[in-house]
Motif scaffolding. Structure first.
Motif, mmCIF file in Angstrom:
data_model
loop_
_atom_site.group_PDB
_atom_site.id
_atom_site.type_symbol
_atom_site.label_atom_id
_atom_site.label_comp_id
_atom_site.label_asym_id
_atom_site.label_seq_id
_atom_site.Cartn_x
_atom_site.Cartn_y
_atom_site.Cartn_z
ATOM 1 N N VAL A 80 -1.745 -13.505 -0.661
ATOM 2 C CA VAL A 80 -0.523 -13.363 0.129
ATOM 3 C C VAL A 80 -0.817 -12.580 1.411
ATOM 4 N N ALA A 81 -1.657 -11.558 1.302
ATOM 5 C CA ALA A 81 -2.017 -10.772 2.481
ATOM 6 C C ALA A 81 -2.700 -11.643 3.538
ATOM 7 N N ARG A 82 -3.585 -12.509 3.095
ATOM 8 C CA ARG A 82 -4.258 -13.406 4.048
ATOM 9 C C ARG A 82 -3.261 -14.354 4.713
ATOM 10 N N PHE A 83 -2.269 -14.808 3.935
ATOM 11 C CA PHE A 83 -1.231 -15.661 4.534
ATOM 12 C C PHE A 83 -0.474 -14.893 5.613
ATOM 13 N N LEU A 84 -0.095 -13.646 5.322
ATOM 14 C CA LEU A 84 0.645 -12.854 6.296
ATOM 15 C C LEU A 84 -0.179 -12.619 7.566
ATOM 16 N N ARG A 85 -1.472 -12.472 7.405
ATOM 17 C CA ARG A 85 -2.339 -12.248 8.558
ATOM 18 C C ARG A 85 -2.558 -13.525 9.374
ATOM 19 N N ASP A 86 -2.738 -14.656 8.681
ATOM 20 C CA ASP A 86 -3.205 -15.875 9.345
ATOM 21 C C ASP A 86 -2.098 -16.842 9.737
ATOM 22 N N ASP A 87 -0.906 -16.688 9.137
ATOM 23 C CA ASP A 87 0.177 -17.622 9.462
ATOM 24 C C ASP A 87 0.495 -17.551 10.955
ATOM 25 N N SER A 88 0.619 -18.717 11.587
ATOM 26 C CA SER A 88 0.771 -18.765 13.042
ATOM 27 C C SER A 88 2.058 -18.103 13.532
ATOM 28 N N ALA A 89 3.117 -18.131 12.731
ATOM 29 C CA ALA A 89 4.382 -17.534 13.153
ATOM 30 C C ALA A 89 4.407 -16.027 12.935
ATOM 31 N N LEU A 90 3.610 -15.539 11.980
ATOM 32 C CA LEU A 90 3.626 -14.115 11.651
ATOM 33 C C LEU A 90 2.488 -13.355 12.337
ATOM 34 N N ARG A 91 1.257 -13.793 12.107
ATOM 35 C CA ARG A 91 0.073 -13.141 12.677
ATOM 36 C C ARG A 91 0.131 -11.611 12.515
ATOM 37 N N LEU A 92 0.357 -11.165 11.274
ATOM 38 C CA LEU A 92 0.369 -9.723 11.000
ATOM 39 C C LEU A 92 -1.079 -9.253 10.923
ATOM 40 N N ASP A 93 -1.663 -9.061 12.096
ATOM 41 C CA ASP A 93 -3.097 -8.849 12.191
ATOM 42 C C ASP A 93 -3.515 -7.384 12.210
ATOM 43 N N PHE A 94 -2.546 -6.464 12.125
ATOM 44 C CA PHE A 94 -2.872 -5.040 12.196
ATOM 45 C C PHE A 94 -2.144 -4.268 11.103
ATOM 46 N N CYS A 95 -2.902 -3.563 10.277
ATOM 47 C CA CYS A 95 -2.326 -2.649 9.280
ATOM 48 C C CYS A 95 -2.362 -1.248 9.877
ATOM 49 N N SER A 96 -1.216 -0.731 10.238
ATOM 50 C CA SER A 96 -1.162 0.572 10.918
ATOM 51 C C SER A 96 -1.248 1.733 9.941
ATOM 52 N N ASN A 97 -0.813 1.506 8.705
ATOM 53 C CA ASN A 97 -0.738 2.627 7.782
ATOM 54 C C ASN A 97 -0.746 2.123 6.349
ATOM 55 N N ALA A 98 -1.461 2.845 5.494
ATOM 56 C CA ALA A 98 -1.409 2.602 4.047
ATOM 57 C C ALA A 98 -1.236 3.955 3.374
ATOM 58 N N THR A 99 -0.316 4.035 2.455
ATOM 59 C CA THR A 99 -0.047 5.315 1.814
ATOM 60 C C THR A 99 0.232 5.118 0.336
ATOM 61 N N GLY A 100 0.129 6.189 -0.430
ATOM 62 C CA GLY A 100 0.380 6.133 -1.860
ATOM 63 C C GLY A 100 1.689 6.806 -2.228
ATOM 64 N N VAL A 101 2.231 6.401 -3.360
ATOM 65 C CA VAL A 101 3.440 7.025 -3.925
ATOM 66 C C VAL A 101 3.246 7.145 -5.424
ATOM 67 N N ASP A 102 3.623 8.280 -5.972
ATOM 68 C CA ASP A 102 3.528 8.521 -7.409
ATOM 69 C C ASP A 102 4.939 8.542 -7.994
ATOM 70 N N TRP A 103 5.182 7.648 -8.935
ATOM 71 C CA TRP A 103 6.478 7.597 -9.615
ATOM 72 C C TRP A 103 6.286 8.050 -11.062
ATOM 73 N N LEU A 104 6.919 9.162 -11.420
ATOM 74 C CA LEU A 104 6.864 9.654 -12.796
ATOM 75 C C LEU A 104 7.768 8.816 -13.694
ATOM 76 N N ASP A 105 7.585 8.957 -15.014
ATOM 77 C CA ASP A 105 8.533 8.343 -15.946
ATOM 78 C C ASP A 105 9.933 8.826 -15.591
ATOM 79 N N ARG A 106 10.894 7.928 -15.603
ATOM 80 C CA ARG A 106 12.249 8.337 -15.253
ATOM 81 C C ARG A 106 13.275 7.495 -16.003
ATOM 82 N N ALA A 107 14.459 8.033 -16.061
ATOM 83 C CA ALA A 107 15.566 7.331 -16.703
ATOM 84 C C ALA A 107 16.606 6.985 -15.635
#
Length: 226
Positions: A44-71
């Motif tokens: 899916v990532a390759r599609f987002l990068r290569d699709d002619s209408a989208l061309r999402l060719d730059f990832c500006s940021n990647a970050t993590g999130v920790d989700w604890l067990d929750r109700a």
């Protein structure tokens, strides 16, 4: 730019086996995102990068999130009979959601000057060695940021070209950005420990001998030098 729903539909057409969900953000920014299933995330990532209408060719940021067990409490309306009269009342139930870790990427198109499109992946749980596919082979700018997520959250990115700690040293144990992480109380690595840090550190060292008077100082010194 297309809406997330339109991007989702086209991505699922391009990668037929992929499962993609829209995660709505109710906050002021209202930056909703696409949750990708781990097995097909790279495709899916390759599609987002290569699709002619989208061309999402730059990832500006990647970050993590920790989700604890929750109700999570959910309220639904149910019909019931009260004193012979049918009424609609609120019924509350509680759903327990196991914890997991996330990696979230902000994507832009340098070609078309649009974005961001936000995508995310989730681990199965918070156990040691939790895994996600690396998106560095798709966006090289994610390399150091995935290393940071690995270092601070403990997510192992499969397919990453150089996965190793980037902020903490190799011998460091645990992952400091986990929500259940607890600071060590010895702080031997802190350059200038002080106040409560020194107080907590006392439990890690043998008590020093108590020396009274000049004779005690000499005797204590002799004993320490033996």
């Amino acid at each position: 730019m297309e809406s997330l729903e339109q991007i989702k539909a086209r991505a699922e057409t391009a990668v037929p086996a992929a499962k993609i969900d829209v995660v709505v953000n109710p906050g002021p920014a209202q930056q909703s995102s696409l949750l990708l299933d781990n097995q097909h995330a790279a495709a899916v990532a390759r599609f987002l990068r290569d699709d002619s209408a989208l061309r999402l060719d730059f990832c500006s940021n990647a970050t993590g999130v920790d989700w604890l067990d929750r109700a999570v409490k959910k309220t639904v309306k149910v019909k019931t009979v009260v004193d012979g009269v049918e009424k609609e009342i609120d019924q509350t139930s509680e759903e327990k959601i196991p914890g997991y870790l996330e990696a979230i990427y902000h994507l832009y198109s340098m070609t078309h000057k649009h974005g961001p499109v936000i995508i995310r992946m989730r681990t199965a749980d918070r156990a040691e060695g939790a895994r996600l596919p690396s998106l560095t082979p798709v966006w090289r700018s994610a390399e150091f940021q995935e290393r940071e997520i690995f270092d601070l959250y403990g997510v192992r990115f499969e397919g990453h070209p150089d996965l190793r700690r980037i902020l903490m040293w190799d011998e460091f144990e645990d992952h400091p950005m986990r929500k259940d992480y607890r600071d060590p109380d010895d702080y031997e690595y802190e350059p200038t420990p002080h106040d409560d840090v020194l107080e907590r550190a006392k439990g890690h060292y043998a008590p020093r001998p108590q020396l009274d008077g000049a004779e005690g100082i000499v005797a204590g010194g002799d004993a320490l030098n033996q």
